[in-house]
Design an enzyme around this catalytic site. Structure first.
Site, PDB file in Angstrom:
ATOM      1  N   ASP A  10      -0.049  -0.776   5.957  1.00  0.00           N
ATOM      2  CA  ASP A  10       0.656  -0.592   4.678  1.00  0.00           C
ATOM      3  C   ASP A  10       0.109   0.660   3.980  1.00  0.00           C
ATOM      4  OD1 ASP A  10      -1.840  -1.778   4.203  1.00  0.00           O
ATOM      5  OD2 ASP A  10      -1.143  -2.897   2.446  1.00  0.00           O
ATOM      6  N   ASP A  15      -5.383   3.147   5.236  1.00  0.00           N
ATOM      7  CA  ASP A  15      -4.476   3.022   6.382  1.00  0.00           C
ATOM      8  C   ASP A  15      -4.179   4.400   6.959  1.00  0.00           C
ATOM      9  OD1 ASP A  15      -3.118   0.011   6.025  1.00  0.00           O
ATOM     10  OD2 ASP A  15      -3.630   0.967   4.135  1.00  0.00           O
ATOM     11  N   THR A 124      -3.843  -3.922   9.374  1.00  0.00           N
ATOM     12  CA  THR A 124      -4.665  -3.456   8.260  1.00  0.00           C
ATOM     13  C   THR A 124      -3.982  -3.670   6.917  1.00  0.00           C
ATOM     14  OG1 THR A 124      -3.824  -1.186   8.464  1.00  0.00           O
ATOM     15  CG2 THR A 124      -5.834  -1.744   9.707  1.00  0.00           C
ATOM     16  N   ASN A 158     -12.090  -8.871  -3.384  1.00  0.00           N
ATOM     17  CA  ASN A 158     -11.850  -7.701  -4.223  1.00  0.00           C
ATOM     18  C   ASN A 158     -10.549  -7.810  -5.015  1.00  0.00           C
ATOM     19  OD1 ASN A 158     -10.097  -7.307  -2.067  1.00  0.00           O
ATOM     20  ND2 ASN A 158     -10.864  -5.284  -1.519  1.00  0.00           N
ATOM     21  N   GLU A 164     -10.076 -11.430  -0.678  1.00  0.00           N
ATOM     22  CA  GLU A 164      -9.820 -10.039  -0.294  1.00  0.00           C
ATOM     23  C   GLU A 164      -8.314  -9.777  -0.368  1.00  0.00           C
ATOM     24  OE1 GLU A 164      -8.336  -7.034   2.206  1.00  0.00           O
ATOM     25  OE2 GLU A 164      -8.272  -9.142   2.842  1.00  0.00           O
ATOM     26  N   HIS A 237     -12.031   0.906   4.583  1.00  0.00           N
ATOM     27  CA  HIS A 237     -11.883  -0.431   5.159  1.00  0.00           C
ATOM     28  C   HIS A 237     -11.115  -0.419   6.483  1.00  0.00           C
ATOM     29  CE1 HIS A 237     -13.215  -2.040   1.249  1.00  0.00           C
ATOM     30  NE2 HIS A 237     -12.351  -1.211   0.701  1.00  0.00           N
ATOM     31  N   ASP A 238      -9.900   0.143   6.460  1.00  0.00           N
ATOM     32  CA  ASP A 238      -9.004   0.022   7.606  1.00  0.00           C
ATOM     33  C   ASP A 238      -9.459   0.844   8.797  1.00  0.00           C
ATOM     34  OD1 ASP A 238      -7.540  -1.602   5.949  1.00  0.00           O
ATOM     35  OD2 ASP A 238      -6.036  -0.089   5.462  1.00  0.00           O
TER      36      ASP A 238
END
Length: 310
Positions: A10, A15, A124, A158, A164, A237-238
């Site tokens: 997304d 991403d 992701t 988060n 999350e 993160h991703d």
């Protein structure tokens, strides 16, 4: 031989950086990109994926748009983190190529049906497309080579103190995914918050030239949360989820039972992680080799940067 990868995403700051890694790592072959509404609307995530595909020069990789909303809940985005259009302040040239016109869930099912055991699936974003694919064909859980998500947490969230964002955005989809006939590799916040693009990382990335100036650094520095005492830069993160497929040696995982809370007043979307399960359904990442991770990412990005200036 490169590992074939479908990235369900997304885009989204991180991403986009994950797509960059998937394209730049010669050990990976990106064979499909599927989009879902999440960080921003499906219209925006799909446009971003199409524009990134041409900007980063992988125009033959199919892009398929999927779910524009969660299975049963109202959409909740993260535009306050990623910007209104999803890529912060970046405006890329408009794409000239279209998506496949095939729903993302159908694309995933058919790709896995044609080549069982050959494709690593990475998600992701919210897990809506993956849940829809499982509902269409439960056997995909046996057809994947591996399935990795960026999502969840064994500690705190988060989107809320408990949840999350990717799980919180569609917890019913996440519950379907964790209940399927596979072991999910969960790259959650406990791991990804170790991958912060701090000042030293950004200084090294700046050496990559035009691609760094135009894309990498703006994506990796758009969001800031200086009130967080643990803040040392924006977490990618991703990127961690894609990195795991190619470099599992960089990660320490523990087997666990993961269940998704659907009804709690304060805990909806929480991933309840039991590290002492009778029957595990996931492997949960807990520790990252941080220096080696960034060296690997920089290597992959440098390959794209060289192509970008050629």
């Amino acid at each position: 031989m490169a590992r074939k990868l479908i990235l369900d995403c997304d885009p989204g700051l991180d991403d986009a950086l994950a797509l960059l890694l998937a394209h730049g790592d010669p050990a990976l072959e990106l064979v499909g990109v599927t989009t879902v509404g999440g960080n921003v609307s499906l219209e925006n995530t799909t446009r971003n994926a199409l524009e990134l595909r041409e900007y980063l020069k992988f125009p033959t990789v199919p892009v398929s748009a999927g779910a524009d909303r969660p299975l049963v809940r109202e959409p909740v985005d993260a535009s306050h983190v990623h910007g209104e259009r999803g890529l912060g302040d970046i405006v890329l040239p408009a794409a000239t190529l279209q998506d496949t016109g095939e729903h993302a869930a159908d694309f995933i099912v058919e790709a896995l049906r044609k080549t069982p055991g050959a494709i690593d699936l990475v998600a992701t974003g919210p897990l809506t497309n993956i849940a829809l694919a499982l509902q269409r064909e439960p056997a995909i859980a046996r057809w994947v080579r591996s399935f990795t998500i960026m999502g969840g947490s064994a500690t705190r969230g988060n989107a809320t103190p408990a949840a999350e964002y990717n799980i919180y955005a569609d917890p019913e989809a996440a519950a379907i995914v964790f209940a399927a006939d596979w072991n999910v590799t969960m790259i959650g916040l406990d791991l990804t918050l170790q991958a912060q693009a701090n000042d030293a990382v950004i200084e090294r990335m700046k050496r990559l030239g035009a691609l760094a100036d135009e894309l990498i650094v703006p994506l990796a520095t758009f969001f800031s949360n200086p009130d967080d005492p643990a803040w040392d830069g924006q977490s990618v993160h991703d990127v961690c989820a894609v990195a795991y497929v190619s470099r599992p040696d960089l990660f320490e995982l523990r087997p666990a039972r993961v269940d998704v809370e659907l009804k709690g007043q304060f805990t909806t979307g929480m991933t309840v992680v039991d590290f002492d399960p009778l029957i595990p359904n996931a492997n949960v990442a807990v520790r990252l080799e941080v220096a080696d991770f960034w060296a690997y990412v920089e290597y992959a990005y440098a390959r794209v940067a060289a192509e970008h200036t050629a």
